[in-house]
Design a protein around this motif. Sequence first.
Motif, PDB file in Angstrom:
ATOM      1  N   ILE A  63       0.960  -1.283   0.043  1.00 15.63           N
ATOM      2  CA  ILE A  63      -0.048  -0.003  -0.061  1.00 15.63           C
ATOM      3  C   ILE A  63       0.875   1.211   0.019  1.00 15.63           C
ATOM      4  CG2 ILE A  63      -1.884  -1.143   1.250  1.00 15.63           C
ATOM      5  CD1 ILE A  63      -0.903   0.040   3.663  1.00 15.63           C
ATOM      6  N   ARG A  64       0.366   2.368  -0.633  1.00 20.71           N
ATOM      7  CA  ARG A  64       1.095   3.482  -0.489  1.00 20.71           C
ATOM      8  C   ARG A  64       0.852   4.061   0.927  1.00 20.71           C
ATOM      9  NH1 ARG A  64       3.295   5.871  -4.731  1.00 20.71           N
ATOM     10  NH2 ARG A  64       1.878   5.060  -6.317  1.00 20.71           N
ATOM     11  N   VAL A  65       1.845   4.711   1.416  1.00 23.15           N
ATOM     12  CA  VAL A  65       2.137   5.326   2.618  1.00 23.15           C
ATOM     13  C   VAL A  65       1.576   6.634   2.555  1.00 23.15           C
ATOM     14  CG1 VAL A  65       3.803   6.334   4.356  1.00 23.15           C
ATOM     15  CG2 VAL A  65       3.989   3.976   3.195  1.00 23.15           C
ATOM     16  N   VAL A  66       0.518   7.025   3.450  1.00 25.84           N
ATOM     17  CA  VAL A  66      -0.125   8.260   3.427  1.00 25.84           C
ATOM     18  C   VAL A  66       0.077   8.824   4.827  1.00 25.84           C
ATOM     19  CG1 VAL A  66      -1.663   8.098   1.591  1.00 25.84           C
ATOM     20  CG2 VAL A  66      -2.272   7.383   3.883  1.00 25.84           C
ATOM     21  N   LYS A  67       0.067  10.238   4.862  1.00 26.50           N
ATOM     22  CA  LYS A  67       0.223  10.808   6.468  1.00 26.50           C
ATOM     23  C   LYS A  67      -1.223  10.583   7.272  1.00 26.50           C
ATOM     24  CE  LYS A  67       2.767  14.783   5.022  1.00 26.50           C
ATOM     25  NZ  LYS A  67       3.155  16.016   4.692  1.00 26.50           N
ATOM     26  N   ASP A  68      -2.335  10.475   6.720  1.00 29.09           N
ATOM     27  CA  ASP A  68      -3.410  10.515   7.568  1.00 29.09           C
ATOM     28  C   ASP A  68      -4.032   9.132   7.824  1.00 29.09           C
ATOM     29  OD1 ASP A  68      -4.248   9.687   4.959  1.00 29.09           O
ATOM     30  OD2 ASP A  68      -6.064  10.970   5.094  1.00 29.09           O
ATOM     31  N   SER A  69      -3.209   8.091   7.669  1.00 34.17           N
ATOM     32  CA  SER A  69      -3.513   6.632   8.031  1.00 34.17           C
ATOM     33  C   SER A  69      -3.346   6.183   9.419  1.00 34.17           C
ATOM     34  CB  SER A  69      -2.812   5.800   7.110  1.00 34.17           C
ATOM     35  OG  SER A  69      -3.206   4.358   7.460  1.00 34.17           O
ATOM     36  N   ALA A  70      -4.697   5.987  10.043  1.00 29.03           N
ATOM     37  CA  ALA A  70      -4.379   5.625  11.405  1.00 29.03           C
ATOM     38  C   ALA A  70      -3.894   4.240  11.548  1.00 29.03           C
ATOM     39  CB  ALA A  70      -5.950   5.489  12.145  1.00 29.03           C
ATOM     40  N   PHE A  71      -4.153   3.323  10.541  1.00 27.09           N
ATOM     41  CA  PHE A  71      -3.525   1.945  10.484  1.00 27.09           C
ATOM     42  C   PHE A  71      -2.132   2.246  10.320  1.00 27.09           C
ATOM     43  CE2 PHE A  71      -1.927  -1.534   7.725  1.00 27.09           C
ATOM     44  CZ  PHE A  71      -2.385  -2.681   8.649  1.00 27.09           C
ATOM     45  N   GLN A  72      -1.683   2.987   9.549  1.00 26.31           N
ATOM     46  CA  GLN A  72      -0.247   3.062   9.313  1.00 26.31           C
ATOM     47  C   GLN A  72       0.416   3.742  10.531  1.00 26.31           C
ATOM     48  OE1 GLN A  72       0.570   4.946   5.618  1.00 26.31           O
ATOM     49  NE2 GLN A  72      -0.710   3.319   4.397  1.00 26.31           N
ATOM     50  N   LYS A  73      -0.177   4.663  11.152  1.00 24.27           N
ATOM     51  CA  LYS A  73       0.191   5.174  12.544  1.00 24.27           C
ATOM     52  C   LYS A  73       0.371   4.013  13.564  1.00 24.27           C
ATOM     53  CE  LYS A  73      -1.199   9.751  11.620  1.00 24.27           C
ATOM     54  NZ  LYS A  73      -2.353  10.981  11.757  1.00 24.27           N
ATOM     55  N   CYS A  74      -0.509   3.210  13.708  1.00 28.78           N
ATOM     56  CA  CYS A  74      -0.696   2.065  14.336  1.00 28.78           C
ATOM     57  C   CYS A  74       0.619   1.024  14.461  1.00 28.78           C
ATOM     58  CB  CYS A  74      -1.741   1.212  14.567  1.00 28.78           C
ATOM     59  SG  CYS A  74      -1.964  -0.091  15.502  1.00 28.78           S
ATOM     60  N   LEU A  75       0.922   0.942  13.149  1.00 34.70           N
ATOM     61  CA  LEU A  75       2.014  -0.023  12.569  1.00 34.70           C
ATOM     62  C   LEU A  75       3.274   0.574  13.126  1.00 34.70           C
ATOM     63  CD1 LEU A  75       1.147  -1.212   8.930  1.00 34.70           C
ATOM     64  CD2 LEU A  75       0.848  -2.500  10.811  1.00 34.70           C
ATOM     65  N   ALA A  76       3.432   2.112  12.809  1.00 31.05           N
ATOM     66  CA  ALA A  76       4.494   2.600  13.028  1.00 31.05           C
ATOM     67  C   ALA A  76       4.807   2.442  14.810  1.00 31.05           C
ATOM     68  CB  ALA A  76       4.743   3.922  12.566  1.00 31.05           C
ATOM     69  N   GLY A  77       3.634   2.514  15.347  1.00 31.94           N
ATOM     70  CA  GLY A  77       3.706   2.834  16.768  1.00 31.94           C
ATOM     71  C   GLY A  77       4.124   1.256  17.496  1.00 31.94           C
ATOM     72  N   HIS A  78       4.036   0.235  16.912  1.00 33.60           N
ATOM     73  CA  HIS A  78       4.279  -0.793  17.228  1.00 33.60           C
ATOM     74  C   HIS A  78       5.625  -1.458  16.446  1.00 33.60           C
ATOM     75  CE1 HIS A  78       0.113  -0.992  18.585  1.00 33.60           C
ATOM     76  NE2 HIS A  78       0.606  -1.830  19.601  1.00 33.60           N
ATOM     77  N   GLY A  79       6.488  -0.496  16.039  1.00 34.64           N
ATOM     78  CA  GLY A  79       7.880  -0.580  15.556  1.00 34.64           C
ATOM     79  C   GLY A  79       8.060  -1.106  13.907  1.00 34.64           C
ATOM     80  N   VAL A  80       6.921  -0.755  13.291  1.00 34.31           N
ATOM     81  CA  VAL A  80       7.092  -1.019  11.922  1.00 34.31           C
ATOM     82  C   VAL A  80       7.667   0.235  11.215  1.00 34.31           C
ATOM     83  CG1 VAL A  80       6.021  -1.346   9.780  1.00 34.31           C
ATOM     84  CG2 VAL A  80       5.323  -2.783  11.536  1.00 34.31           C
ATOM     85  N   LYS A  81       8.764   0.011  10.512  1.00 36.03           N
ATOM     86  CA  LYS A  81       9.642   1.270  10.037  1.00 36.03           C
ATOM     87  C   LYS A  81       8.858   1.514   8.529  1.00 36.03           C
ATOM     88  CE  LYS A  81      13.852   0.495  12.219  1.00 36.03           C
ATOM     89  NZ  LYS A  81      15.193   0.026  12.497  1.00 36.03           N
ATOM     90  N   LEU A  82       8.109   2.720   8.567  1.00 39.76           N
ATOM     91  CA  LEU A  82       7.498   2.994   7.440  1.00 39.76           C
ATOM     92  C   LEU A  82       8.368   3.957   6.306  1.00 39.76           C
ATOM     93  CD1 LEU A  82       4.051   4.350   9.098  1.00 39.76           C
ATOM     94  CD2 LEU A  82       4.458   1.916   8.064  1.00 39.76           C
ATOM     95  N   PRO A  83       8.145   3.585   4.938  1.00 32.91           N
ATOM     96  CA  PRO A  83       8.657   4.658   4.129  1.00 32.91           C
ATOM     97  C   PRO A  83       8.534   5.967   4.231  1.00 32.91           C
ATOM     98  CG  PRO A  83       7.918   2.358   2.951  1.00 32.91           C
ATOM     99  CD  PRO A  83       7.230   2.591   4.589  1.00 32.91           C
TER     100      PRO A  83
END
Length: 106
Positions: A63-83
């Motif tokens: 998936i494309r990384v976007v600024k407003d994604s709660a899901f992606q923020k959650c992943l990052a909050g659990h240690g996933v390094k987002l592009p």
Amino acid sequence: MASTPAAATTAPGAPDANTFRGCLQQQGIRLPEDENNSGGEERMRTAIESCASLLTPGEAVRIRVVKDSAFQKCLAGHGVKLPAPGQWLSINRGEDRVMDAALTRC
């Protein structure tokens, strides 16, 4: 006498909402047909995010990384390094313990 669990009552030909692809189908997304449909990228991203926890080992999506994604923020909050925003994030179940744990929580 022990009771046996009831059989699933999915209609023939209906998507199985307990699988990743079935979950996507329930949201109107068909893979791989819709994967290259640039007009529905936002719809595709939100459907994938909603269904990502149902990925099984060996299944992967991006998936494309976007600024407003709660899901992606959650992943990052659990240690996933987002592009960086605009780049692609690969979600692979079973290849990365951090991603697996984050998918379970997000």
